[in-house]
Design an enzyme around this catalytic site. Structure first.
Site, PDB file in Angstrom:
ATOM      1  N   HIS A  91       0.821  -1.217   0.000  1.00 58.14           N
ATOM      2  CA  HIS A  91       0.000   0.000   0.000  1.00 58.14           C
ATOM      3  C   HIS A  91       0.851   1.261   0.000  1.00 58.14           C
ATOM      4  O   HIS A  91       0.520   2.229   0.679  1.00 58.14           O
ATOM      5  CB  HIS A  91      -0.913  -0.004   1.241  1.00 58.14           C
ATOM      6  CG  HIS A  91      -1.920  -1.103   1.234  1.00 58.14           C
ATOM      7  ND1 HIS A  91      -2.516  -1.590   2.379  1.00 58.14           N
ATOM      8  CD2 HIS A  91      -2.435  -1.826   0.226  1.00 58.14           C
ATOM      9  CE1 HIS A  91      -3.361  -2.559   2.068  1.00 58.14           C
ATOM     10  NE2 HIS A  91      -3.329  -2.728   0.767  1.00 58.14           N
ATOM     11  N   HIS A 122      -6.868  -0.327   2.811  1.00 62.11           N
ATOM     12  CA  HIS A 122      -6.206  -0.770   1.593  1.00 62.11           C
ATOM     13  C   HIS A 122      -6.376   0.400   0.627  1.00 62.11           C
ATOM     14  O   HIS A 122      -7.432   1.039   0.610  1.00 62.11           O
ATOM     15  CB  HIS A 122      -6.845  -2.058   1.096  1.00 62.11           C
ATOM     16  CG  HIS A 122      -6.741  -3.149   2.137  1.00 62.11           C
ATOM     17  ND1 HIS A 122      -5.983  -4.267   1.963  1.00 62.11           N
ATOM     18  CD2 HIS A 122      -7.256  -3.239   3.385  1.00 62.11           C
ATOM     19  CE1 HIS A 122      -6.049  -5.020   3.058  1.00 62.11           C
ATOM     20  NE2 HIS A 122      -6.822  -4.412   3.936  1.00 62.11           N
TER      21      HIS A 122
HETATM   22  C1  LIG Z   1      -1.082  -7.732  -4.656  1.00 65.76           C
HETATM   23  C2  LIG Z   1      -1.762  -6.467  -4.233  1.00 65.76           C
HETATM   24  C3  LIG Z   1      -2.968  -6.529  -3.572  1.00 65.76           C
HETATM   25  C4  LIG Z   1      -3.620  -5.370  -3.199  1.00 65.76           C
HETATM   26  N1  LIG Z   1      -4.848  -5.460  -2.646  1.00 65.76           N
HETATM   27  C5  LIG Z   1      -5.574  -4.363  -2.439  1.00 65.76           C
HETATM   28  C6  LIG Z   1      -6.915  -4.461  -2.013  1.00 65.76           C
HETATM   29  O1  LIG Z   1      -7.451  -5.553  -1.826  1.00 65.76           O
HETATM   30  N2  LIG Z   1      -7.616  -3.313  -1.817  1.00 65.76           N
HETATM   31  C7  LIG Z   1      -7.040  -2.097  -2.001  1.00 65.76           C
HETATM   32  O2  LIG Z   1      -7.692  -1.100  -1.758  1.00 65.76           O
HETATM   33  N3  LIG Z   1      -5.761  -1.967  -2.394  1.00 65.76           N
HETATM   34  C8  LIG Z   1      -5.022  -3.072  -2.652  1.00 65.76           C
HETATM   35  N4  LIG Z   1      -3.756  -2.955  -3.110  1.00 65.76           N
HETATM   36  C9  LIG Z   1      -3.187  -1.594  -3.304  1.00 65.76           C
HETATM   37  C10 LIG Z   1      -3.830  -0.814  -4.444  1.00 65.76           C
HETATM   38  O3  LIG Z   1      -4.189  -1.674  -5.498  1.00 65.76           O
HETATM   39  C11 LIG Z   1      -2.884   0.296  -4.920  1.00 65.76           C
HETATM   40  O4  LIG Z   1      -2.606   1.176  -3.844  1.00 65.76           O
HETATM   41  C12 LIG Z   1      -3.456   1.149  -6.049  1.00 65.76           C
HETATM   42  O5  LIG Z   1      -4.019   0.337  -7.048  1.00 65.76           O
HETATM   43  C13 LIG Z   1      -2.371   2.042  -6.648  1.00 65.76           C
HETATM   44  O6  LIG Z   1      -2.905   2.834  -7.679  1.00 65.76           O
HETATM   45  P1  LIG Z   1      -1.977   3.832  -8.507  1.00 65.76           P
HETATM   46  O7  LIG Z   1      -2.849   4.462  -9.516  1.00 65.76           O
HETATM   47  O8  LIG Z   1      -1.237   4.708  -7.570  1.00 65.76           O
HETATM   48  O9  LIG Z   1      -0.872   2.906  -9.193  1.00 65.76           O
HETATM   49  P2  LIG Z   1      -1.045   1.689 -10.214  1.00 65.76           P
HETATM   50  O10 LIG Z   1      -2.439   1.191 -10.232  1.00 65.76           O
HETATM   51  O11 LIG Z   1       0.034   0.739  -9.903  1.00 65.76           O
HETATM   52  O12 LIG Z   1      -0.810   2.357 -11.643  1.00 65.76           O
HETATM   53  C14 LIG Z   1       0.441   2.740 -12.141  1.00 65.76           C
HETATM   54  C15 LIG Z   1       0.472   2.404 -13.622  1.00 65.76           C
HETATM   55  O13 LIG Z   1       1.568   3.056 -14.219  1.00 65.76           O
HETATM   56  C16 LIG Z   1       2.260   2.157 -15.057  1.00 65.76           C
HETATM   57  N5  LIG Z   1       3.633   2.617 -15.128  1.00 65.76           N
HETATM   58  C17 LIG Z   1       4.550   2.659 -14.142  1.00 65.76           C
HETATM   59  N6  LIG Z   1       5.703   3.156 -14.595  1.00 65.76           N
HETATM   60  C18 LIG Z   1       5.506   3.447 -15.899  1.00 65.76           C
HETATM   61  C19 LIG Z   1       6.341   3.988 -16.915  1.00 65.76           C
HETATM   62  N7  LIG Z   1       7.605   4.327 -16.674  1.00 65.76           N
HETATM   63  N8  LIG Z   1       5.825   4.144 -18.161  1.00 65.76           N
HETATM   64  C20 LIG Z   1       4.532   3.806 -18.430  1.00 65.76           C
HETATM   65  N9  LIG Z   1       3.715   3.284 -17.494  1.00 65.76           N
HETATM   66  C21 LIG Z   1       4.197   3.115 -16.250  1.00 65.76           C
HETATM   67  C22 LIG Z   1       2.087   0.807 -14.378  1.00 65.76           C
HETATM   68  O14 LIG Z   1       2.316  -0.271 -15.254  1.00 65.76           O
HETATM   69  C23 LIG Z   1       0.658   0.912 -13.883  1.00 65.76           C
HETATM   70  O15 LIG Z   1      -0.262   0.493 -14.860  1.00 65.76           O
HETATM   71  C24 LIG Z   1      -3.034  -4.104  -3.459  1.00 65.76           C
HETATM   72  C25 LIG Z   1      -1.806  -4.034  -4.095  1.00 65.76           C
HETATM   73  C26 LIG Z   1      -1.167  -5.203  -4.502  1.00 65.76           C
HETATM   74  C27 LIG Z   1       0.141  -5.106  -5.213  1.00 65.76           C
END
Ligand SMILES: Cc1cc2nc3c(=O)[nH]c(=O)nc-3n(C[C@H](O)[C@H](O)[C@H](O)COP(=O)(O)OP(=O)(O)OC[C@H]3O[C@@H](n4cnc5c(N)ncnc54)[C@H](O)[C@@H]3O)c2cc1C
Ligand SMILES: *[C@@H]1O[C@H](CO)[C@@H](O)[C@H](O)[C@H]1NC(C)=O
Ligand SMILES: *[C@@H]1O[C@H](CO)[C@@H](O)[C@H](O)[C@H]1NC(C)=O
Ligand SMILES: *[C@@H]1O[C@H](CO)[C@@H](O)[C@H](O)[C@H]1NC(C)=O
Ligand SMILES: *[C@@H]1O[C@H](CO)[C@@H](O)[C@H](O)[C@H]1NC(C)=O
Ligand SMILES: *[C@@H]1O[C@H](CO)[C@@H](O)[C@H](O)[C@H]1NC(C)=O
Ligand SMILES: *[C@@H]1O[C@H](CO)[C@@H](O)[C@H](O)[C@H]1NC(C)=O
Ligand SMILES: *[C@@H]1O[C@H](CO)[C@@H](O)[C@H](O)[C@H]1NC(C)=O
Ligand SMILES: *[C@@H]1O[C@H](CO)[C@@H](O)[C@H](O)[C@H]1NC(C)=O
Length: 597
Positions: A530, A574
């Site tokens: 997280h 989460h």
């Molecule tokens: C296994 C697991 C289980 C989880 N379970 C839960 C849960 O049950 N409930 C909950 O609320 N949260 C959960 N989480 C946490 C939650 O999913 C994350 O906090 C949230 O999805 C993050 O969102 P974000 O938009 O910040 O990043 P992300 O959703 O990770 O998006 C970032 C995106 O940017 C892309 N990216 C990165 N670098 C580059 C680059 N250089 N060039 C192009 N693209 C790039 C990545 O590929 C990705 O698609 C979990 C996380 C994991 C790993």
């Protein structure tokens, strides 16, 4: 209400239909326009929300650049109870921490989704908003009341589409309808099929006042034990930012382009005379040389808590001294980039269960798995239709706990210091002959702060990630109490004759002995996955932080961050829902700034 997946699959098998339904996904980077009004870096949880909302205005053009591939047709991403199979796969960035002093030198796996939908396409789907305290403390820290719980309610509603479980079973008394939204895009539901331990969990809430029943853990007040809500659809499938925010009708918008399999390497300064305007994104698609594409209005960084600071640093935005050490020329001094890395930490406690009806019974029987998968395909119900978890509990340390003599309470009064994740067996169980009862204990409001920094000037090298787990004394104290609390939960009469004794690493720990418990935590606890805080928002004019409360990068033009990395204080939740909320509100701020419809 039965879901006939077979016929849908036949429909999808018609090839022209597929290419039509993926209209906005560019076949190659040669199909890019020269410039877009907005470029969203990262088609993840937050990025797709922003792309959807900005492209609602037909007069502006939006590009999403995503390092991973499509989420479509990945069975393990569609079937809720297959999420564990995505860990360590080609859909996972496979990050690891540096050896953790607080964890006996262990390096910890830090999974992140690398596919459309980002981490929302591989997470455990738990829908937890956090508490009113969580948001109110952020609003106070950044000096902007618009980040408070009350003011964020419209954005929670814009995100949520409350839905019946796939079994369509009655759910009265398991949630509070008044706190849910029915006009949003992301389906949220209660478990489709109750599990055999559910009655004992609910009985415990009546027997032990430490764990009172809470009708709805997402009301802003989450203390007690309640039913888990998940981002799972009424047909028993994962709901991600890709399936919802890029659903049919959005993905085909003529003003929205999506470039997959393209990794952004750095952001480029404008060719103009000032040295504070970024207006182009450099990326590498496949084996081609680096290319760039121009953003006329803004670049929105949504690459997540690891990807975003990584890209900022490779663009020369960070601590100049740190950048010089890896040979990167500083463009803009912003020392907080990558600092304040904050994560939850958790671990599982395992007991033998006097039952033959736990996850392990499925885990060791391939023909049973095939039957259950068939049930999921035909009806969207059963074992595979859920995350495997039906209840969560949130508990607070005692108000007079000795730790508060030395440290201010990081949690508000409505907020638990510990989350108990209650499950009918081991979520990761392989073919074992035994049956288990598992409670995972998660620290919700850690005070340890870590960091992310560069190891080299090559944007394809992993950064150095130091979450600094258990570095802070408060965290060890709270987790010890959390383990004791889980032990008390299962000591309730409801579990008599069901719990047969502790097993695994937990079997021999004297839970009254702080030193033994500390050793158990060091040897067994892992990441909550997280991460937040690596590009924190902070008050306008503050000497720390990376963005202002409007999420614009401090001191620069043309650049905003919208993802988990801007969240400055980790919520007791989460983190996907906090990220969706941030993204919905961010989209509104951007639309207001540019007077979009
Ligand atoms: C296994 C697991 C289980 C989880 N379970 C839960 C849960 O049950 N409930 C909950 O609320 N949260 C959960 N989480 C946490 C939650 O999913 C994350 O906090 C949230 O999805 C993050 O969102 P974000 O938009 O910040 O990043 P992300 O959703 O990770 O998006 C970032 C995106 O940017 C892309 N990216 C990165 N670098 C580059 C680059 N250089 N060039 C192009 N693209 C790039 C990545 O590929 C990705 O698609 C979990 C996380 C994991 C790993
Ligand atoms: C993650 O590791 C697995 C196993 O080594 C590998 O198959 C997969 O391709 C890796 N993921 C990425 C995105 O490289
Ligand atoms: C900036 O100018 C250089 C040299 O004229 C050119 O090669 C480059 O494409 C320009 N970059 C952008 C983003 O316009
Ligand atoms: C980390 O965050 C705190 C606020 O929670 C802030 O006071 C501090 O300055 C931040 N540190 C850095 C290096 O940004
Ligand atoms: C496996 O599951 C099937 C279907 O429920 C059942 O008939 C069979 O007896 C099980 N096998 C074992 C070894 O328990
Ligand atoms: C699907 O549901 C129907 C109606 O409850 C039931 O008869 C059928 O057996 C189920 N199919 C599977 C494969 O479980
Ligand atoms: C806290 O208060 C309870 C009773 O209210 C008492 O039993 C306990 O000893 C106190 N704990 C500490 C650390 O003072
Ligand atoms: C940093 O780079 C060195 C040299 O290539 C390598 O040995 C080390 O494993 C890298 N560290 C991380 C955290 O990737
Ligand atoms: C296991 O449960 C059965 C009832 O289902 C009970 O008769 C038996 O005593 C239990 N075993 C133990 C060791 O508690």
């Amino acid at each position: 209400m039965l879901y006939r997946q077979g016929s849908l699959l036949q429909l999808l098998a018609i090839v022209p239909f597929i290419s039509f339904s993926r209209g906005s996904i560019l076949p190659t980077s040669n199909d890019l326009r020269d410039e877009y009004d907005f470029i969203v870096v990262g088609g993840g949880t937050a990025g797709n929300v922003v792309a959807n909302r900005l492209s609602e205005d037909p007069s502006i053009s939006v590009l999403v650049i995503e390092a991973g591939g499509s989420n479509a047709d990945i069975l393990a991403s569609q079937v809720p109870n297959m999420w564990t199979r995505l860990l360590g796969s080609m859909y996972d960035w496979n990050y690891t921490s540096i050896p953790q002093a607080g964890l006996d030198g262990r390096s910890i796996s830090l999974a992140r989704g690398r596919l459309l939908g980002g981490t929302s396409s591989l997470n455990t789907m738990l829908y937890t908003r956090g508490t009113s305290d969580d948001y109110d403390s952020i609003a106070e820290l950044v000096g902007d009341p618009r980040w408070s719980w009350d003011r964020l309610q419209p954005y929670i509603r814009k995100n949520e589409l409350w839905s019946p479980p796939s079994s369509n079973r009655p759910t009265e008394g398991e949630f509070d309808p008044a706190v849910h939204g029915r006009d949003g895009l992301l389906e949220v539901s209660l478990p489709s099929d109750p599990q055999p331990i559910d009655d004992r969990v609910l009985q415990t809430s009546r027997e032990n006042s430490e764990f009172p029943f809470n009708l709805d853990l997402n009301s802003g007040h989450h203390l007690g034990v309640g039913w888990l809500q998940s981002t799972i659809t009424s047909t028993g499938r994962r709901a991600s930012s890709a399936t919802s925010y890029l659903g049919p009708g959005v993905i085909n918008r003529p003003n929205l382009d999506i470039l997959l399999d393209a990794q952004v390497t750095r952001l480029l300064l404008s060719n103009g005379t000032d040295d504070v305007t970024f207006d182009a994104v450099q990326f590498v698609a496949g084996t081609s040389a680096a290319q760039s594409v121009k953003a006329v209005r803004e670049i929105i960084l949504s690459a997540g808590s690891i990807g975003t600071p990584n890209i900022l640093l490779h663009s020369g935005i960070g601590d100049a001294g740190d950048l010089a050490r890896v040979g990167i020329q500083s463009v803009h001094q912003l020392p907080s980039v990558g600092r304040n890395f904050t994560d939850h930490i958790l671990g599982g406690l395992t007991w033998f269960a006097n039952s033959t009806d736990t996850f392990e019974t499925v885990g060791r029987n391939a023909s049973l798995q095939a039957m259950l998968l068939e049930e999921w395909r035909t009806n969207g119900t059963g074992f595979f239709s859920g995350s495997g978890i039906d209840h969560l509990g949130y508990v607070r340390l005692a108000d007079n706990a000795s730790i508060f003599d030395n440290f201010a309470d990081p949690a508000g009064p409505n907020t638990g210091h510990i989350e108990l994740i209650i499950s009918n067996g081991d979520l990761f169980s392989g073919p074992t002959p035994e049956n288990f009862m598992v409670i995972e204990v998660m620290l919700t409001k850690p005070l340890s702060r870590g960091s992310l920094s560069l190891n080299s000037s090559n944007p394809f090298d992993d950064p150095i990630i130091d979450p600094a787990y258990l570095a802070h004394e408060f965290d060890r104290f709270a987790l010890r109490e959390g383990v004791r609390s889980a032990q008390r939960f299962l000591s309730s009469p409801a579990w008599e004759g069901y719990i047969l004794g502790r097993t695994g690493a937990f079997a021999t720990v004297d839970v009254q002995d702080d030193d033994q418990l500390d050793g158990f935590l060091r040897e067994n606890f892992i990441s909550g996955l997280h991460f937040v805080g690596t590009a924190s928002m902070s008050p306008k004019g503050a000497s720390w932080g990376v963005t202002d409360p409007d999420l614009k990068v401090k001191g620069l033009n043309g650049l905003r961050v919208v993802d988990a990395s801007v969240i400055p204080l980790i919520p007791a939740a989460h983190t996907q829902v906090p990220v969706y909320i941030v993204a919905e509100r961010a989209a509104d701020i951007i639309k207001e700034d540019w007077k979009l419809v």
